[in-house]
Scaffold this motif. Structure first.
Motif, PDB file in Angstrom:
ATOM      1  N   PHE A 264       0.834  -1.189   0.000  1.00  0.00           N
ATOM      2  CA  PHE A 264       0.000   0.000   0.000  1.00  0.00           C
ATOM      3  C   PHE A 264       0.870   1.240   0.000  1.00  0.00           C
ATOM      4  N   ILE A 265       0.284   2.348  -0.509  1.00  0.00           N
ATOM      5  CA  ILE A 265       0.886   3.673  -0.423  1.00  0.00           C
ATOM      6  C   ILE A 265      -0.080   4.520   0.384  1.00  0.00           C
ATOM      7  N   SER A 266       0.345   4.947   1.558  1.00  0.00           N
ATOM      8  CA  SER A 266      -0.499   5.752   2.429  1.00  0.00           C
ATOM      9  C   SER A 266       0.075   7.164   2.503  1.00  0.00           C
ATOM     10  N   PRO A 267      -0.598   8.149   1.879  1.00  0.00           N
ATOM     11  CA  PRO A 267      -0.062   9.514   1.860  1.00  0.00           C
ATOM     12  C   PRO A 267      -0.137  10.176   3.238  1.00  0.00           C
ATOM     13  N   LEU A 268       0.898  10.908   3.573  1.00  0.00           N
ATOM     14  CA  LEU A 268       0.946  11.665   4.820  1.00  0.00           C
ATOM     15  C   LEU A 268       0.936  13.165   4.504  1.00  0.00           C
ATOM     16  N   GLY A 269       0.617  13.947   5.533  1.00  0.00           N
ATOM     17  CA  GLY A 269       0.531  15.383   5.343  1.00  0.00           C
ATOM     18  C   GLY A 269      -0.795  15.818   4.755  1.00  0.00           C
ATOM     19  N   ALA A 308       0.251  21.818   3.954  1.00  0.00           N
ATOM     20  CA  ALA A 308       0.914  21.120   5.052  1.00  0.00           C
ATOM     21  C   ALA A 308       1.807  20.012   4.507  1.00  0.00           C
ATOM     22  N   ARG A 309       1.338  19.305   3.491  1.00  0.00           N
ATOM     23  CA  ARG A 309       2.116  18.199   2.928  1.00  0.00           C
ATOM     24  C   ARG A 309       3.434  18.702   2.356  1.00  0.00           C
ATOM     25  N   GLN A 310       3.393  19.809   1.594  1.00  0.00           N
ATOM     26  CA  GLN A 310       4.629  20.307   0.994  1.00  0.00           C
ATOM     27  C   GLN A 310       5.573  20.849   2.054  1.00  0.00           C
ATOM     28  N   ALA A 311       5.024  21.531   3.051  1.00  0.00           N
ATOM     29  CA  ALA A 311       5.864  22.052   4.129  1.00  0.00           C
ATOM     30  C   ALA A 311       6.546  20.911   4.876  1.00  0.00           C
ATOM     31  N   MET A 312       5.823  19.819   5.104  1.00  0.00           N
ATOM     32  CA  MET A 312       6.394  18.666   5.784  1.00  0.00           C
ATOM     33  C   MET A 312       7.477  18.020   4.947  1.00  0.00           C
ATOM     34  N   ALA A 313       7.228  17.877   3.641  1.00  0.00           N
ATOM     35  CA  ALA A 313       8.229  17.257   2.767  1.00  0.00           C
ATOM     36  C   ALA A 313       9.520  18.071   2.754  1.00  0.00           C
ATOM     37  N   ASP A 314       9.387  19.388   2.636  1.00  0.00           N
ATOM     38  CA  ASP A 314      10.573  20.246   2.616  1.00  0.00           C
ATOM     39  C   ASP A 314      11.327  20.171   3.942  1.00  0.00           C
ATOM     40  N   MET A 315      10.585  20.197   5.046  1.00  0.00           N
ATOM     41  CA  MET A 315      11.214  20.169   6.363  1.00  0.00           C
ATOM     42  C   MET A 315      11.891  18.821   6.625  1.00  0.00           C
ATOM     43  N   ASP A 333       9.241  13.999  -3.132  1.00  0.00           N
ATOM     44  CA  ASP A 333       8.520  14.340  -1.907  1.00  0.00           C
ATOM     45  C   ASP A 333       7.785  13.128  -1.354  1.00  0.00           C
ATOM     46  N   SER A 334       7.216  12.325  -2.230  1.00  0.00           N
ATOM     47  CA  SER A 334       6.472  11.149  -1.780  1.00  0.00           C
ATOM     48  C   SER A 334       7.371  10.162  -1.056  1.00  0.00           C
ATOM     49  N   GLU A 335       8.571   9.922  -1.585  1.00  0.00           N
ATOM     50  CA  GLU A 335       9.508   9.016  -0.930  1.00  0.00           C
ATOM     51  C   GLU A 335       9.982   9.575   0.403  1.00  0.00           C
ATOM     52  N   ILE A 336      10.096  10.893   0.484  1.00  0.00           N
ATOM     53  CA  ILE A 336      10.503  11.538   1.726  1.00  0.00           C
ATOM     54  C   ILE A 336       9.431  11.368   2.803  1.00  0.00           C
ATOM     55  N   LEU A 337       8.175  11.424   2.396  1.00  0.00           N
ATOM     56  CA  LEU A 337       7.090  11.617   3.347  1.00  0.00           C
ATOM     57  C   LEU A 337       6.180  10.412   3.546  1.00  0.00           C
ATOM     58  N   ASN A 347       6.614 -13.576   5.278  1.00  0.00           N
ATOM     59  CA  ASN A 347       6.797 -12.942   6.588  1.00  0.00           C
ATOM     60  C   ASN A 347       7.656 -11.689   6.613  1.00  0.00           C
ATOM     61  N   THR A 348       7.848 -11.039   5.459  1.00  0.00           N
ATOM     62  CA  THR A 348       8.709  -9.862   5.423  1.00  0.00           C
ATOM     63  C   THR A 348       7.948  -8.650   4.905  1.00  0.00           C
ATOM     64  N   TYR A 349       8.107  -7.532   5.598  1.00  0.00           N
ATOM     65  CA  TYR A 349       7.601  -6.238   5.137  1.00  0.00           C
ATOM     66  C   TYR A 349       8.797  -5.345   4.853  1.00  0.00           C
ATOM     67  N   LEU A 350       8.779  -4.672   3.711  1.00  0.00           N
ATOM     68  CA  LEU A 350       9.780  -3.667   3.395  1.00  0.00           C
ATOM     69  C   LEU A 350       9.095  -2.315   3.280  1.00  0.00           C
ATOM     70  N   PHE A 351       9.642  -1.327   3.982  1.00  0.00           N
ATOM     71  CA  PHE A 351       9.155   0.050   3.918  1.00  0.00           C
ATOM     72  C   PHE A 351      10.288   0.887   3.316  1.00  0.00           C
ATOM     73  N   PRO A 352      10.254   1.151   2.008  1.00  0.00           N
ATOM     74  CA  PRO A 352      11.411   1.788   1.367  1.00  0.00           C
ATOM     75  C   PRO A 352      11.438   3.301   1.455  1.00  0.00           C
ATOM     76  N   GLY A 353      10.425   3.934   2.050  1.00  0.00           N
ATOM     77  CA  GLY A 353      10.415   5.387   2.129  1.00  0.00           C
ATOM     78  C   GLY A 353      11.514   5.924   3.035  1.00  0.00           C
ATOM     79  N   ILE A 354      11.633   7.237   3.084  1.00  0.00           N
ATOM     80  CA  ILE A 354      12.654   7.887   3.891  1.00  0.00           C
ATOM     81  C   ILE A 354      12.126   8.189   5.293  1.00  0.00           C
ATOM     82  N   SER A 355      10.838   8.559   5.400  1.00  0.00           N
ATOM     83  CA  SER A 355      10.291   8.916   6.713  1.00  0.00           C
ATOM     84  C   SER A 355      10.070   7.681   7.583  1.00  0.00           C
TER      85      SER A 355
END
Length: 474
Positions: A264-269, A308-315, A333-337, A347-355
């Motif tokens: 899944f891709i769950s957007p933040l911000g 808010a999303r862009q401010a969070m990504a930049d920060m 920005d999506s990979e960052i956030l 039995n394995t989960y990979l979370f490749p994002g940066i946050s």
């Protein structure tokens, strides 16, 4: 949609708010192709038999049919960087010594003496050695698995040392992980994952990360229930209400790839559609970045002319560049956030994002089908300058401890993990008490669970497989 009737076909319904792709498309730094792709398919809407979670006989058969035939992440290459380094991986009743025998060769030996079966190395251990000696009678094997010595060889004229090689599981390497499979007839790891999912994993370059924090805890719930607790964002509004103001839970995108990978891709911000209109952009930013129990604590940032999303990504980009001493200017920005969650069956989960750069691993307790061993590993980019950091040692928590008790754990995220796992005991007990024979799943938001259980069904329909049945003397 059926054009003639105007009705929505099964699996076509979506939250009537912006999709994850709509949200990501507005980002300043564009997302790569693996983020912008979609791969959903309707897999039916029948109930899933709950006996798979509540029957001890079913659990025993899983060890004979499923765990002996699937690819599993055993350790990271960083755990065994030098020749002679080893790491013991246990899965149910099976145990393996994963060791580097040459600079570019890793093997996984069944962790059992070929004399009377004693484990050659204790469970949960790692180290470095030049050979593997049985602690009971001293039979010894070289690093390459060949027989080195037999105590009192005059008493074993019927044993040919040349045929006394330690049995091995198959080993493949991908993304800095060491994967093993007990079945010599299983497909390659690449075929098991499929072309599209494999391309995603290679794009992340997880071999360039190291394990910064490793925490393990056991739970009173079946391993499949524990895996599935993390496969959907449908539960966020009730289980994690504190994060809903900045988590687009119902906007989450769900995808399946072949038989063994889903995400899944769950957007933040972005505010949850359940709370639409209740929070301003500044409120969303404040909820995620300021105050107790948040993912990040800092001076009060402001949205300004941004969302808010862009401010969070930049920060976050600036914070992560500083803490990891790495250049993230080319990272979207999506990979960052955002939260990217990939399940690699079983039995394995990979979370490749940066946050949320994490790995989850789930293992059944071989002595109790109602218990599961859950591990979370936080991954950081290897610094551009200086030596590669050593991987963190595992911290093992008791049943009574909070994830927040782990040294180095973010308190806010530890609380989220506690909320997730607090549901599991009640779910296990409820399924065993229920008069209903199955669980009911949503067609879209819970598609990963249905996809996961279809893979379980595939392996449980196979004949039992005993990987170490061969007589090594022949």
């Amino acid at each position: 949609m059926n054009v003639e009737t105007g009705t929505i076909e099964p699996g076509e319904a979506r939250c009537p708010a912006d999709s994850a792709q709509d949200i990501i498309a507005r980002d300043k730094v564009a997302a790569p192709g693996w983020v912008r792709s979609e791969s959903y398919a309707f897999l039916g809407d029948e109930d899933v038999d709950s006996r798979r979670y509540t029957d001890p006989d079913y659990a025993r058969e899983e060890f004979r049919r499923l765990w002996t035939r699937t690819w599993q992440f055993a350790c990271r290459e960083e755990h065994i960087p030098n020749i002679g380094d080893y790491y013991v991986y246990d899965i149910g009743p099976y145990s393996f010594i994963v060791t580097r025998v040459e600079e570019n060769e890793i093997r996984a030996y069944f962790n059992a003496c070929l004399h009377r079966g004693t484990k050659l190395r204790p469970s949960g251990t790692e180290g470095s050695t030049s050979d593997f000696q049985c602690p009971f009678h001293g039979w010894t094997w070289n690093l390459d698995g060949t027989s080195k010595s037999i105590t009192c060889p005059w008493d074993f004229p019927h044993v040919d040392p040349d045929k006394l090689t330690l049995p091995e599981a198959r080993v493949e390497l991908l993304g800095g992980f060491v994967w093993i499979n007990m079945d010599p007839a299983a497909p390659s790891l690449a075929d098991y994952l499929g072309e599209e999912a494999l391309a995603h994993i290679k794009a992340w370059k997880l071999e360039d990360r190291y394990t910064h924090l490793h925490v393990q805890k056991s739970f009173p719930a079946n391993w499949k229930l524990t895996v599935e607790a993390f496969q959907e964002a449908y539960h966020v509004i009730i289980t994690h209400p504190q994060v809903a103001p900045s988590n687009a839970d119902a906007n989450t995108q769900y995808d399946i790839y072949g038989e063994h990978v889903n995400r899944f891709i769950s957007p933040l911000g972005v505010c949850s559609p359940h709370l639409a209109g209740q929070y301003s952009e500044q409120d969303i930013l404040d909820q995620f970045t300021v105050g107790d129990g948040t993912m990040l604590s800092s001076d009060r940032p402001t949205v300004g002319d941004n969302t808010a999303r862009q401010a969070m990504a930049d920060m976050f980009r600036g914070v992560f560049e500083q803490t990891t001493n790495s250049d993230l200017s080319a990272v979207s920005d999506s990979e960052i956030l955002d939260c990217f969650s990939y399940t690699i069956f079983p039995n394995t989960y990979l979370f490749p994002g940066i946050s949320l750069p994490m790995v989850y691993r789930f293992r059944p307790d071989p002595k109790d089908y109602r218990r599961c061993i859950f591990e979370v590993m936080f991954m950081r980019p290897v610094p551009r300058d200086g030596p590669r950091p050593e991987p963190a040692e595992v911290q093992i928590l008791s049943d009574e401890q909070s994830f927040s008790d782990a040294e180095g754990m973010d308190p806010g995220f530890g609380h989220i993990l506690d909320q997730d796992t607090d549901n599991l005991h009640a779910q296990q007990e409820g399924l065993e008490a229920s008069a209903k024979s199955g669980i009911t799943l949503g067609n879209y938001q819970e598609i990963r669970i249905r996809h996961f259980e279809r893979a379980v069904d595939k392996y449980m329909a196979m004949e039992p497989f005993r990987p170490n049945a061969a007589d090594t003397r022949r």
